[in-house]
Enzyme design. Sequence first.
Site, PDB file in Angstrom:
ATOM      1  N   THR A  63      -8.960  10.596  12.302  1.00 50.92           N
ATOM      2  CA  THR A  63      -6.616  11.337  11.809  1.00 50.92           C
ATOM      3  C   THR A  63      -6.267  10.263  12.412  1.00 50.92           C
ATOM      4  OG1 THR A  63      -5.834  12.180  13.512  1.00 50.92           O
ATOM      5  CG2 THR A  63      -7.677  13.574  12.250  1.00 50.92           C
ATOM      6  N   VAL A  65      -3.333  10.601  13.057  1.00 51.13           N
ATOM      7  CA  VAL A  65      -1.929  10.947  14.321  1.00 51.13           C
ATOM      8  C   VAL A  65      -2.637  10.788  15.343  1.00 51.13           C
ATOM      9  CG1 VAL A  65      -0.886  13.149  15.064  1.00 51.13           C
ATOM     10  CG2 VAL A  65      -1.220  12.050  12.611  1.00 51.13           C
ATOM     11  N   CYS A  66      -4.417  11.389  15.499  1.00 57.67           N
ATOM     12  CA  CYS A  66      -4.881  10.926  16.983  1.00 57.67           C
ATOM     13  C   CYS A  66      -5.078   9.892  17.207  1.00 57.67           C
ATOM     14  CB  CYS A  66      -5.821  11.322  16.783  1.00 57.67           C
ATOM     15  SG  CYS A  66      -6.195  13.207  16.623  1.00 57.67           S
ATOM     16  N   ASP A  67      -5.107   8.766  16.787  1.00 58.82           N
ATOM     17  CA  ASP A  67      -5.054   6.988  17.220  1.00 58.82           C
ATOM     18  C   ASP A  67      -4.180   7.216  17.985  1.00 58.82           C
ATOM     19  OD1 ASP A  67      -4.322   4.451  16.249  1.00 58.82           O
ATOM     20  OD2 ASP A  67      -6.564   4.025  15.966  1.00 58.82           O
TER      21      ASP A  67
END
Length: 173
Positions: A63, A65-67
């Site tokens: 994702t 957002v995680c990155d």
Amino acid sequence: MAQERTGVATAQGNPLTLVGPELKVGDKAPDFKVSKNLLEQASLADYAGKVKLISVVPSLDHTGVCDAQTRRFDEEAAKLGDNVVVLTVSVDLPFAQSRWSSAEGIDNVIILSDYKDRSFGQSYGVLIKEIQLLMRSVFVIDADNTVQYVEYVGEMTEHPNYENAVAAVKALV
């Protein structure tokens, strides 16, 4: 049987069940066992005497957002000094974490895997029962292992409050 919490988290609006307790400021930080790599484990004790910012993500390379969350805390970690350790925890396999962090140039954050027994997820109340990933969250733990900041992000696809988490760390150093 572990505690289950409903009505506190969603993924794209769909309700999720979180397994484990809801930690609060002032709680003693629970211990955990996670993997540094396929053979080495880490626990809370490995970071004794340091302020710990623990960034929790569902999956590093699946994702945006995680990155973005991991990149942001990697940038912040470079400015926080030697008394602070920034950890990112996911259930990605350690070799996938290593490949991702090398490819992305992440070098200020220690990336740990909760893939074996979900010890961190259950202890910190972030294990998603339905999909066995970890719910996006941030914890700041002081040098004496007392929780000083907690953010359980209510919607998995949203970012945590980076500024508040970093301010909580800076208040401790």
